[in-house]
Design a protein around this motif. Structure first.
Motif, PDB file in Angstrom:
ATOM      1  N   TRP A 166       0.405  -0.887   0.026  1.00 54.13           N
ATOM      2  CA  TRP A 166       0.085  -0.050   0.371  1.00 54.13           C
ATOM      3  C   TRP A 166       1.382   1.268   0.267  1.00 54.13           C
ATOM      4  N   LEU A 167       0.695   1.909  -1.091  1.00 59.79           N
ATOM      5  CA  LEU A 167       2.068   3.076  -1.177  1.00 59.79           C
ATOM      6  C   LEU A 167       1.344   4.144  -1.511  1.00 59.79           C
ATOM      7  N   GLU A 168       1.209   5.342  -0.553  1.00 58.83           N
ATOM      8  CA  GLU A 168       0.433   6.540  -0.223  1.00 58.83           C
ATOM      9  C   GLU A 168       1.236   7.239   0.015  1.00 58.83           C
ATOM     10  N   ILE A 169       1.756   8.612  -0.542  1.00 60.37           N
ATOM     11  CA  ILE A 169       2.360  10.001  -0.736  1.00 60.37           C
ATOM     12  C   ILE A 169       1.104  11.296  -0.882  1.00 60.37           C
ATOM     13  N   GLN A 170       1.514  11.560   0.469  1.00 64.82           N
ATOM     14  CA  GLN A 170       0.551  13.294   0.146  1.00 64.82           C
ATOM     15  C   GLN A 170       1.074  14.017   1.096  1.00 64.82           C
ATOM     16  N   CYS A 171       1.107  15.036   0.211  1.00 64.68           N
ATOM     17  CA  CYS A 171       1.532  16.806   1.367  1.00 64.68           C
ATOM     18  C   CYS A 171       0.044  17.768   1.563  1.00 64.68           C
ATOM     19  N   SER A 172       0.861  18.505   1.569  1.00 65.11           N
ATOM     20  CA  SER A 172      -0.458  19.707   1.275  1.00 65.11           C
ATOM     21  C   SER A 172      -0.033  20.757   1.716  1.00 65.11           C
ATOM     22  N   ILE A 173      -0.525  22.229   0.984  1.00 63.63           N
ATOM     23  CA  ILE A 173       0.453  23.519   1.579  1.00 63.63           C
ATOM     24  C   ILE A 173      -0.631  24.245   0.793  1.00 63.63           C
ATOM     25  N   LYS A 174      -0.194  25.426   1.652  1.00 62.92           N
ATOM     26  CA  LYS A 174      -1.246  26.747   1.715  1.00 62.92           C
ATOM     27  C   LYS A 174      -1.205  27.793   0.335  1.00 62.92           C
ATOM     28  N   ALA A 175      -1.981  27.318  -0.837  1.00 59.05           N
ATOM     29  CA  ALA A 175      -1.620  27.575  -1.983  1.00 59.05           C
ATOM     30  C   ALA A 175      -1.742  29.526  -1.987  1.00 59.05           C
ATOM     31  N   ARG A 176      -1.112  30.748  -0.363  1.00 55.13           N
ATOM     32  CA  ARG A 176      -0.946  31.675  -0.695  1.00 55.13           C
ATOM     33  C   ARG A 176       0.293  31.579  -0.276  1.00 55.13           C
ATOM     34  N   ALA A 177       0.713  30.880  -0.222  1.00 56.87           N
ATOM     35  CA  ALA A 177       2.306  30.435   0.307  1.00 56.87           C
ATOM     36  C   ALA A 177       3.163  30.096  -1.121  1.00 56.87           C
ATOM     37  N   LEU A 178       2.604  30.262  -2.747  1.00 56.41           N
ATOM     38  CA  LEU A 178       3.203  30.193  -3.858  1.00 56.41           C
ATOM     39  C   LEU A 178       2.245  31.772  -4.477  1.00 56.41           C
ATOM     40  N   SER A 179       2.845  32.083  -5.580  1.00 55.42           N
ATOM     41  CA  SER A 179       3.215  33.176  -6.809  1.00 55.42           C
ATOM     42  C   SER A 179       1.368  33.137  -7.125  1.00 55.42           C
ATOM     43  N   PRO A 180       0.542  33.872  -7.236  1.00 51.51           N
ATOM     44  CA  PRO A 180      -0.142  34.012  -7.798  1.00 51.51           C
ATOM     45  C   PRO A 180      -0.347  34.818  -9.255  1.00 51.51           C
ATOM     46  N   LYS A 181      -1.937  34.095 -10.043  1.00 52.26           N
ATOM     47  CA  LYS A 181      -1.249  33.959 -11.570  1.00 52.26           C
ATOM     48  C   LYS A 181      -0.619  32.966 -11.601  1.00 52.26           C
ATOM     49  N   THR A 182      -0.193  31.635 -11.223  1.00 49.11           N
ATOM     50  CA  THR A 182       1.483  31.089 -11.492  1.00 49.11           C
ATOM     51  C   THR A 182       0.247  30.334 -11.754  1.00 49.11           C
ATOM     52  N   THR A 183       0.992  28.919 -13.011  1.00 46.66           N
ATOM     53  CA  THR A 183       0.770  27.402 -13.286  1.00 46.66           C
ATOM     54  C   THR A 183       1.995  26.655 -12.485  1.00 46.66           C
ATOM     55  N   TYR A 184       1.499  25.702 -11.757  1.00 46.81           N
ATOM     56  CA  TYR A 184       2.382  25.167 -11.097  1.00 46.81           C
ATOM     57  C   TYR A 184       2.800  23.595 -11.206  1.00 46.81           C
ATOM     58  N   CYS A 185       4.367  22.909 -11.448  1.00 50.93           N
ATOM     59  CA  CYS A 185       3.724  22.147 -11.967  1.00 50.93           C
ATOM     60  C   CYS A 185       4.328  21.209 -10.593  1.00 50.93           C
ATOM     61  N   ALA A 186       3.520  20.087  -9.927  1.00 52.46           N
ATOM     62  CA  ALA A 186       4.591  18.980  -8.766  1.00 52.46           C
ATOM     63  C   ALA A 186       5.768  17.961  -9.326  1.00 52.46           C
ATOM     64  N   TYR A 187       5.993  18.035  -8.433  1.00 48.63           N
ATOM     65  CA  TYR A 187       7.249  16.598  -8.887  1.00 48.63           C
ATOM     66  C   TYR A 187       7.985  15.866  -7.993  1.00 48.63           C
ATOM     67  N   LEU A 188       7.993  14.613  -7.733  1.00 47.81           N
ATOM     68  CA  LEU A 188       8.415  13.358  -6.694  1.00 47.81           C
ATOM     69  C   LEU A 188       9.680  13.774  -7.294  1.00 47.81           C
ATOM     70  N   ILE A 189      10.763  13.192  -6.328  1.00 54.74           N
ATOM     71  CA  ILE A 189      11.751  13.570  -6.094  1.00 54.74           C
ATOM     72  C   ILE A 189      12.201  12.318  -5.789  1.00 54.74           C
ATOM     73  N   PHE A 190      12.672  11.012  -6.835  1.00 52.93           N
ATOM     74  CA  PHE A 190      13.227  10.075  -5.512  1.00 52.93           C
ATOM     75  C   PHE A 190      14.057   9.531  -5.914  1.00 52.93           C
ATOM     76  N   ASN A 191      14.831   8.621  -5.693  1.00 53.58           N
ATOM     77  CA  ASN A 191      15.792   7.424  -7.188  1.00 53.58           C
ATOM     78  C   ASN A 191      15.213   5.868  -6.269  1.00 53.58           C
ATOM     79  N   ILE A 192      15.714   5.347  -7.115  1.00 51.44           N
ATOM     80  CA  ILE A 192      15.382   3.601  -7.272  1.00 51.44           C
ATOM     81  C   ILE A 192      17.032   2.482  -6.651  1.00 51.44           C
ATOM     82  N   THR A 193      16.891   1.709  -6.204  1.00 51.07           N
ATOM     83  CA  THR A 193      17.962   1.188  -5.251  1.00 51.07           C
ATOM     84  C   THR A 193      17.642   0.099  -5.988  1.00 51.07           C
ATOM     85  N   ARG A 194      19.328  -0.536  -6.265  1.00 55.46           N
ATOM     86  CA  ARG A 194      19.348  -2.332  -7.110  1.00 55.46           C
ATOM     87  C   ARG A 194      18.683  -3.161  -5.837  1.00 55.46           C
ATOM     88  N   GLY A 195      17.662  -3.747  -6.951  1.00 52.31           N
ATOM     89  CA  GLY A 195      17.035  -4.825  -6.666  1.00 52.31           C
ATOM     90  C   GLY A 195      15.596  -4.610  -5.720  1.00 52.31           C
TER      91      GLY A 195
END
Length: 184
Positions: free
Chosen positions: A40-69
């Motif tokens: 069961w893989l579930e990752i979440q976050c929540s931030i206030k929109a006002r912490a971001l610049s208004p009138k702006t389109t954003y893209c969300a990215y998961l930053i990760f790596n994969i281990t051997r195996g």
């Protein structure tokens, strides 16, 4: 804006049986979360929109790596969801960077052994799937979705990624965090 793995809500993230926290020298943050094993893989976050610049389109990215195996990160695809007010963006993502998982582990039960078989990515009716790309800093990222922050927007931006329905065991995902970046 960058949110560290510690700033995310990771299902069972505080249970050593499923996740371990470790320092990582090439991370922007003091520690990362490494998936030991979960189905069961579930990752979440929540931030206030006002912490971001208004009138702006954003893209969300998961930053990760994969281990051997690592395994279980190809199929079924994970689903990312971004919610801001009435806007909901959903898309399928695949965390395994190549077309198929490495050989699967063997399961031994009552003296009998069997290998797991994982269907190849793209099979089934999951629709288009976003694949990760390698960054210059050695980490991988996958686009989770886009959203627009309007002037005076007060709601939270809720970002999640999950794969909870397939019952497929997963291992070897190393999470640095989530980045929210303005689009060009």
């Amino acid at each position: 804006m960058r949110i560290s793995a510690r700033g995310l809500k990771i299902a069972w993230g505080d249970t050593a049986r499923y996740w371990k926290w470790k320092p990582e020298s090439n991370s922007r943050f003091p520690e990362v979360a490494e998936l030991v094993t979960v189905c069961w893989l579930e990752i979440q976050c929540s931030i206030k929109a006002r912490a971001l610049s208004p009138k702006t389109t954003y893209c969300a990215y998961l930053i990760f790596n994969i281990t051997r195996g690592s395994y279980g990160l190809t199929f079924p695809p994970q689903e990312s969801i971004i919610k801001l007010g009435s806007h909901v963006s959903k898309q399928n993502v695949c965390l395994q960077p190549d077309e198929s998982d490495p050989p699967q582990p063997r399961l031994t039960l009552l003296g009998r052994s069997a290998s797991f078989r994982v269907p190849p990515r793209g099979s089934g009716t999951h629709g288009p799937v976003k694949s990760p790309c390698r960054r210059d800093d050695g980490w991988m990222e996958v686009e989770m979705g886009r959203f627009f922050v309007d002037e005076g927007q007060e709601e939270n931006v809720d970002v999640s990624m999950m794969e909870v329905g397939g019952g497929q065991w997963k291992r070897g995902l190393v999470i640095q965090g989530i980045e929210l970046r303005p689009t060009q």
